[in-house]
Design an enzyme around this catalytic site. Structure first.
Site, mmCIF file in Angstrom:
data_model
loop_
_atom_site.group_PDB
_atom_site.id
_atom_site.type_symbol
_atom_site.label_atom_id
_atom_site.label_comp_id
_atom_site.label_asym_id
_atom_site.label_seq_id
_atom_site.Cartn_x
_atom_site.Cartn_y
_atom_site.Cartn_z
ATOM 1 N N HIS A 1 33.442 -23.894 -19.691
ATOM 2 C CA HIS A 1 34.596 -23.421 -20.464
ATOM 3 C C HIS A 1 35.614 -22.649 -19.617
ATOM 4 O O HIS A 1 36.230 -21.697 -20.088
ATOM 5 C CB HIS A 1 34.102 -22.544 -21.630
ATOM 6 N N CYS B 1 35.088 -16.418 -25.439
ATOM 7 C CA CYS B 1 34.277 -17.226 -24.511
ATOM 8 C C CYS B 1 34.863 -17.328 -23.112
ATOM 9 O O CYS B 1 34.253 -16.932 -22.138
ATOM 10 C CB CYS B 1 34.139 -18.643 -25.034
#
Lengths: 560, 560
Positions: A165, A110
């Site tokens: 993120h 991610c």
């Protein structure tokens, strides 16, 4: 030998473009062979883009949707979905209306993929090569130049909604990284389970120690935080705020609903402003808890990934309707994609391999080859399957080119993304890339060149047989070859040497940049203060906490 | 308990149809629930078939093509082919024009699947459960009733061309098993390498011992044959002949060319006869040597499987043109399919898994779930993806129903094939089967019921975790479950008990029926005589060769 090679590149690059973007070294090997053809194509493409801009009054709008952990083939191919027990008709319709890309490479996890998307650079270059977890006390450096910053200079309205993120430091917040409007989770979906209800449901994380029975051995009250922030909102130059009530099982899914609502609203605002818009919506897609509002699952498959895709699919349908009703459907490029392969290692049930071996974290194709579909009515021809290689960083350079913003891409660093406008507009066979370097964290694990792949991680001394793969005949990378493929050995050696030379010339940032976590929130809660406040009196310590946070860390399993 | 269950079936079956076909026990569980709906559907379907027969003057023609060793997804899905480096546009077009079946089960290897197709019965029932190799001295029993025998009685012209692989005894020859016209290889493609040129190319098989250097230890000259027959031709009631010159590298591919030529010619003949035709063409597709006539391969992939598919694809295009030009395209059901999964264990380079785990010989989905596509202009609706379970034996019963020949299906044995006319004509969701029993050779290895699968082979005492699979969430059968799926344990127990009870009532043949090999050829060669002649004088032996051939054999690795 290296010097000779180096000067050769320089000359080629120097003659081709004035003020050129610095690409990875491998690019210049292709440019030396195809540069003239590319220039011819570019003249035609530029005319086409100018005509479109003339017609619509602005450069194209761009809506980019990137979700988690999905294997190539899981969306966009109804035949495969029929054997998996779920359906995404709206996403699949994009394959009929545009391009189904079969060879989009990302980073294997991610944070790195999202950093690569934002910066147009392999994550290893920005130091964002490892997955961040709460509380991380680091983030993407302020010196990185995001695609939002680039498009902003060309007059775009820019927005980020969903899973960011890219760190929990204030300088890494999305609205501090170039976005006009941001509504984002600084972390991944893991904190969805860090709620009192999850603790009670036996997912004991220790975030709420008052739920434990008494633990007489639990001495150090400073070792972990006592809370977390799920979502932050902010505007460029404006304040940062925590959004929503403190984390609770009832509210996690509200983040997704809100991100979708804001996506549509931002379209309306930009249409009213008569400005082109760039939106990156990165869904949370799923949580580590089922949606408590639902009585019945939506799919026969029933796993959290399939359920998430089906929910997202409904929004994709709404999005297209909305673009239509706002009269901007024809001038909008929509891209949907995953960020990396499925979460097959210790992930939830039902996250599985499809066409390729491996998943999230792996350098095999299953880890880094993701579904991506793109539509742009009247510009991208319908019903195309594109087998060319492209990389998530290419979106950076391509979006910049489409937005007339290529000149705002920084020239002082390597930009891995190459301009793929020709691939999007001309289709199969028009990629300007036949190579990818695949990193796991800070380590170069494998190289791809066309159909060939070299595994640098598992290769062992003594003809280990794990080293070379032909991805047409051995797509699952099961049968490493040596004798049969020794002809590509030195080819990959040279490819890597060029790559390493360029890193020497344009060094990587070693790591995510450290800093205090979750500061600068206007509506700060006591738990949040505890996160960024030194938990013990620093004066009582013989070392400086700031200096501690700057120490390098070994790359470990949980980092990817 | 068993008796009760048994009588329950009998009553259901007895009330539903007079003179019913005997199906596997599991069928009656479904019939008890859906029998009435099926009867209603059948009334409509029968009307539709009668209308079509009225319109065309005959029941439908059927062309069935079944080739080797191909994973589900390798044909019919262009997106997947784009990542594998080959294209089969004509076969893929069938997905646009008809049905792409995503859950057709076969047996796990050539001989069993071909026997199941011919007889409508799991291969274990006819004793044809293991793969035959030259020289086998056995074959499919004369008492088996092939689909050719059934359709012949309803007035069809029937023909078999290509790979037969159902034994080398005279009684098992295709034209002795009901086909009006036959041109067939009694074995698989392995003998393609049993030629003097292959011996020289270091594939030493010993079939031509004069090519060895002297071997003073080679005593027994009776242990193996000194030659082989590649192809036999014959007509019903007519003579049998070896076709072509003795095996030589120059001629192997002529078998395929000839089979294709005869397929088209048989259509012409039947049109001239004004008779419906049933043709099963089972391509050799590939050999263990590249086609020596070719200078350049046809695919980027280049492996023998992909090359074979592309060559076959060209014929599929020709076939459709030919049906069109003969005016019978609209009255012809065309089915193309593979016989089992890819040859991944010790097979040629490039035979690999695609969506499922395992290949030829395995009971995992990769071994037994094959691509199949079907077209029938004006009858089968275009562009369908069908996710229902069907089994290769279902073609037997379905073809019989379409040809008005159901009454010729024998009633004295279990016919595993169920009538899937409704699935072909009504599409997704209309299967009359939700179960499959998967055998490896004579052993029941796994059971399928809907999305659930039970592995009986690898299950170990002590909660081995290899036992239960959910095929939607774990399509690759990687994560066997126990606790999560104990609810299906006794469901599978009952399913198996019903199945075993029915075997007790209708016993299986233990093995392929033994007999002398390759007898009855009009143009016999000395090498052929050597094959079926006792290699040593039987009078000098203390045992009877015939009695020897009747001894049971253990099931071993090379049998599948």
């Amino acid at each position: 030998m290296l010097f000779f090679t180096f000067f050769t590149f320089f000359t080629v690059s120097g003659t081709a473009v004035s003020d050129p973007i610095v690409h990875d070294a491998e690019h210049y090997i292709l440019e030396a062979q195809f540069g003239e053809r590319w220039q011819q194509e570019d003249r035609q493409l530029n005319r086409r883009l100018a005509e479109l801009r003339e017609k619509h009054g602005t450069p194209p709008n761009i809506v980019h949707i990137m979700w988690d952990d999905t294997a190539l083939g899981e969306v966009g191919i109804p035949a495969i979905q029929s054997v998996r027990g779920f359906k995404t008709p709206n996403i699949n319709q994009m394959a009929n209306d545009g391009i189904n890309f079969m060879r989009m490479y990302t980073e294997p996890a991610c944070t790195p993929t999202r950093a690569a998307f934002q910066t147009g650079r392999y994550a290893v270059r920005s130091g964002m090569h490892t997955v961040s977890f709460p509380v991380e006390y680091s983030g993407m450096d302020a010196g990185e130049v995001t695609i939002a910053e680039v498009l902003d200079k060309a007059g775009y309205n820019t927005a980020f909604f969903g899973k960011w993120h890219l760190g929990d430091t204030e300088f890494s917040y999305a609205h501090k990284q170039g976005y006009d409007e941001a509504f984002f989770t600084p972390y991944n979906q893991v904190p969805s389970m860090w709620i009192p209800q999850a603790e009670v449901a036996n997912v004991i994380t220790g975030l709420y120690p008052d739920l434990h029975g008494e633990d007489q051995y639990d001495l150090d009250q400073s070792h972990q935080p006592r809370g977390v922030v799920w979502t932050i909102e902010g505007t460029k130059g404006g304040p940062s705020r925590e959004w929503g009530p403190p984390p609770d099982i009832k509210n996690y899914w509200d983040i997704e609903t809100e991100a979708q609502k804001r996506t549509l609203a931002f379209i309306d605002k930009s249409v009213a402003d008569k400005k082109p818009f760039f939106i990156s919506y990165q869904p949370i897609l799923t949580a580590f808890f089922p949606d408590p509002r639902e009585k019945k699952r939506l799919t026969a498959n029933k796993n959290v990934g399939a359920e998430g895709l089906v929910k997202l699919d409904a929004f994709v349908g709404k999005l297209f309707e909305h673009l239509q009703s706002q009269g901007v459907a024809e001038n909008t490029l929509v891209i949907v994609m995953a960020d990396n392969g499925p979460f097959i290692h210790y992930g939830p049930r039902g996250m599985v391999e499809t066409l390729y071996r491996g998943g999230k974290g792996d350098f095999t194709e299953g880890g880094v080859r993701v579904p991506m579909l793109a539509t742009w009515p009247g510009v991208i021809k319908p019903g195309q399957i594109v087998g060319d290689i492209l990389h998530v960083t290419d979106l950076y350079t391509t979006f910049a080119n489409l937005g007339g913003a290529k000149k705002y891409i920084p020239r002082d660093r390597i930009i891995d993304g190459v301009d793929q406008t020709s691939l999007f507009l001309n289709g199969d066979g028009f990629s300007r890339r036949d190579y990818v370097m695949i990193y796991q964290g800070p380590n170069l694990a494998a190289g791809v060149k066309g159909r060939f792949k070299r595994d640098w991680k598992n290769a062992e001394v003594g003809l280990s047989k794990n080293e070379f793969y032909d991805l047409f005949t051995d797509p699952r990378e099961m049968h490493g070859e040596m004798i049969e493929q020794f002809h590509v050995k030195s080819m990959f050696n040279r490819q890597r040497q060029r790559h390493e030379l360029w890193i020497k010339k344009y060094p990587n940032r070693p790591d995510a940049t450290p800093g205090p976590a979750l500061t600068g929130l206007e509506n700060v809660r006591p738990e949040t203060v505890e996160i960024y406040t030194a938990p013990v009196d620093p004066k009582k310590l013989p070392f400086d906490p700031q200096e501690v946070s700057e120490q390098p860390l070994p790359f470990s399993g949980s980092d990817l």
